[in-house]
Design a protein around this motif. Sequence first.
Motif, PDB file in Angstrom:
ATOM      1  N   LEU A 152      72.694  43.707  21.251  1.00 28.28           N
ATOM      2  CA  LEU A 152      71.464  43.409  21.283  1.00 28.28           C
ATOM      3  C   LEU A 152      70.557  44.506  20.510  1.00 28.28           C
ATOM      4  N   VAL A 153      71.067  45.658  20.761  1.00 29.29           N
ATOM      5  CA  VAL A 153      70.298  46.843  20.220  1.00 29.29           C
ATOM      6  C   VAL A 153      70.536  47.045  18.486  1.00 29.29           C
ATOM      7  N   VAL A 154      71.773  46.636  18.287  1.00 29.34           N
ATOM      8  CA  VAL A 154      72.120  46.797  16.937  1.00 29.34           C
ATOM      9  C   VAL A 154      71.117  45.558  16.170  1.00 29.34           C
ATOM     10  N   SER A 155      71.008  44.488  16.713  1.00 27.48           N
ATOM     11  CA  SER A 155      70.481  43.349  16.163  1.00 27.48           C
ATOM     12  C   SER A 155      68.762  43.715  16.041  1.00 27.48           C
ATOM     13  N   THR A 156      68.489  44.506  17.233  1.00 23.72           N
ATOM     14  CA  THR A 156      67.197  44.915  17.191  1.00 23.72           C
ATOM     15  C   THR A 156      66.778  45.951  16.026  1.00 23.72           C
ATOM     16  N   ALA A 157      67.587  46.874  15.805  1.00 24.69           N
ATOM     17  CA  ALA A 157      67.579  47.909  14.980  1.00 24.69           C
ATOM     18  C   ALA A 157      67.319  47.138  13.427  1.00 24.69           C
ATOM     19  N   LEU A 158      68.299  46.226  13.136  1.00 17.63           N
ATOM     20  CA  LEU A 158      68.302  45.625  11.802  1.00 17.63           C
ATOM     21  C   LEU A 158      67.162  44.960  11.681  1.00 17.63           C
ATOM     22  N   ILE A 159      66.514  44.205  12.661  1.00 11.69           N
ATOM     23  CA  ILE A 159      65.173  43.459  12.385  1.00 11.69           C
ATOM     24  C   ILE A 159      64.036  44.471  12.378  1.00 11.69           C
ATOM     25  N   TRP A 160      63.957  45.435  13.095  1.00  8.52           N
ATOM     26  CA  TRP A 160      62.978  46.481  12.940  1.00  8.52           C
ATOM     27  C   TRP A 160      63.127  47.340  11.551  1.00  8.52           C
ATOM     28  N   HIS A 161      64.219  47.452  11.014  1.00 11.44           N
ATOM     29  CA  HIS A 161      64.144  48.282   9.675  1.00 11.44           C
ATOM     30  C   HIS A 161      63.243  47.892   8.549  1.00 11.44           C
ATOM     31  N   PRO A 162      63.214  46.617   8.179  1.00 11.15           N
ATOM     32  CA  PRO A 162      62.159  46.147   6.999  1.00 11.15           C
ATOM     33  C   PRO A 162      60.733  46.504   7.662  1.00 11.15           C
ATOM     34  N   ILE A 163      60.693  46.470   8.993  1.00  7.57           N
ATOM     35  CA  ILE A 163      59.107  46.634   9.471  1.00  7.57           C
ATOM     36  C   ILE A 163      58.598  48.012   9.538  1.00  7.57           C
ATOM     37  N   ASN A 164      59.602  48.707  10.083  1.00  4.19           N
ATOM     38  CA  ASN A 164      59.317  50.335  10.001  1.00  4.19           C
ATOM     39  C   ASN A 164      60.730  50.968  10.420  1.00  4.19           C
ATOM     40  N   LYS A 165      60.861  51.748   9.310  1.00  8.71           N
ATOM     41  CA  LYS A 165      62.265  52.395   9.081  1.00  8.71           C
ATOM     42  C   LYS A 165      62.553  53.549  10.284  1.00  8.71           C
ATOM     43  N   LEU A 166      61.458  54.071  10.617  1.00  9.92           N
ATOM     44  CA  LEU A 166      61.259  55.228  11.653  1.00  9.92           C
ATOM     45  C   LEU A 166      61.697  54.603  12.925  1.00  9.92           C
ATOM     46  N   ALA A 167      61.146  53.515  13.272  1.00  7.84           N
ATOM     47  CA  ALA A 167      61.457  52.691  14.288  1.00  7.84           C
ATOM     48  C   ALA A 167      63.107  52.369  14.722  1.00  7.84           C
ATOM     49  N   ALA A 168      63.510  52.050  13.617  1.00  8.39           N
ATOM     50  CA  ALA A 168      65.034  51.421  13.619  1.00  8.39           C
ATOM     51  C   ALA A 168      65.796  52.553  13.767  1.00  8.39           C
ATOM     52  N   LEU A 169      65.347  54.015  13.104  1.00  8.85           N
ATOM     53  CA  LEU A 169      66.227  55.113  13.379  1.00  8.85           C
ATOM     54  C   LEU A 169      65.956  55.569  14.674  1.00  8.85           C
ATOM     55  N   LEU A 170      65.011  55.471  15.464  1.00  9.32           N
ATOM     56  CA  LEU A 170      64.646  55.922  16.612  1.00  9.32           C
ATOM     57  C   LEU A 170      65.738  55.322  17.627  1.00  9.32           C
ATOM     58  N   LEU A 171      66.407  54.086  17.381  1.00  8.31           N
ATOM     59  CA  LEU A 171      67.226  53.519  18.370  1.00  8.31           C
ATOM     60  C   LEU A 171      68.755  54.021  18.191  1.00  8.31           C
ATOM     61  N   LEU A 172      69.034  54.977  17.099  1.00 12.34           N
ATOM     62  CA  LEU A 172      70.267  55.667  16.902  1.00 12.34           C
ATOM     63  C   LEU A 172      70.624  56.224  18.172  1.00 12.34           C
ATOM     64  N   PRO A 173      69.860  57.054  18.772  1.00 10.02           N
ATOM     65  CA  PRO A 173      70.377  57.969  19.999  1.00 10.02           C
ATOM     66  C   PRO A 173      70.461  57.040  20.981  1.00 10.02           C
ATOM     67  N   TYR A 174      69.498  55.838  21.153  1.00  9.28           N
ATOM     68  CA  TYR A 174      69.968  54.898  22.449  1.00  9.28           C
ATOM     69  C   TYR A 174      71.442  54.580  22.098  1.00  9.28           C
ATOM     70  N   LEU A 175      71.721  54.025  21.057  1.00  7.88           N
ATOM     71  CA  LEU A 175      73.067  53.493  20.702  1.00  7.88           C
ATOM     72  C   LEU A 175      74.198  54.289  21.075  1.00  7.88           C
ATOM     73  N   ALA A 176      73.947  55.749  20.798  1.00  7.83           N
ATOM     74  CA  ALA A 176      74.965  56.666  21.078  1.00  7.83           C
ATOM     75  C   ALA A 176      75.029  57.058  22.741  1.00  7.83           C
ATOM     76  N   TRP A 177      73.944  56.934  23.247  1.00  5.24           N
ATOM     77  CA  TRP A 177      74.191  57.081  24.688  1.00  5.24           C
ATOM     78  C   TRP A 177      74.722  55.778  25.459  1.00  5.24           C
ATOM     79  N   LEU A 178      74.394  54.594  24.456  1.00  3.43           N
ATOM     80  CA  LEU A 178      75.107  53.520  25.251  1.00  3.43           C
ATOM     81  C   LEU A 178      76.504  53.668  25.290  1.00  3.43           C
TER      82      LEU A 178
END
Length: 207
Positions: A152-178
């Motif tokens: 779900l987090v990967v899907s959220t990042a892919l959907i967020w990327h065209p809207i705001n690239k910074l928001a999508a990149l901010l999910l990367l630490p979340y994925l690493a911690w998961l």
Amino acid sequence: MYLAKCSLLWEVEKMVIHRPHHQDSDTCWDFASSRKMWPQGAIFVALPHLGPVLVWLLAPHRISGWCDAPRKLPWCPPHKVLLLVWTTIYSVMGYASYLVWKDLGGGFGRPLALPLGLYAVQLAISWTVLILLFAAHTPGLALLHLLLLYGLVVSTALIWHPINKLAALLLLPYLAWLTVTASIAYHLWRDSLCSEHQPQPMGQKSD
């Protein structure tokens, strides 16, 4: 020629006089806009922290033993460190959701349904993972939810990327911690299975 020079000087004077006023008005507008958006941003940052608060209220005395197992992991962090990292991750994730909300115009319009709806679903599952790990001490169920949460987090990042690239990149630490949390949950679940299948020592026979 004299009139032409006077006209040119007049135009330059008008540009020098009026330009700072225009810049000041833009600066004031940006400052007023940022002040108007500040409460919404604080709400988005604070919202994800409802999960840790819920876990603390449900089982304040069981959190410290979340990593107890027959073979304790030497690299398993203390519960205070883990909750601190989750708090940081939630703050960053909340700010990222605010960026998406702001870029889509704010409010509760239809364009927000998919990007923030998917965000809300993964946030609820993330809270469930905290409850399963820290309160219920069921690493097997937590691992299943973590695998679902990762997708779900990967899907959220892919959907967020065209809207705001910074928001999508901010999910990367979340994925690493998961990934780290899933590794801990897997080892705890495996050790719990091994302890259940260990043969019980034979008791002494009574006369």
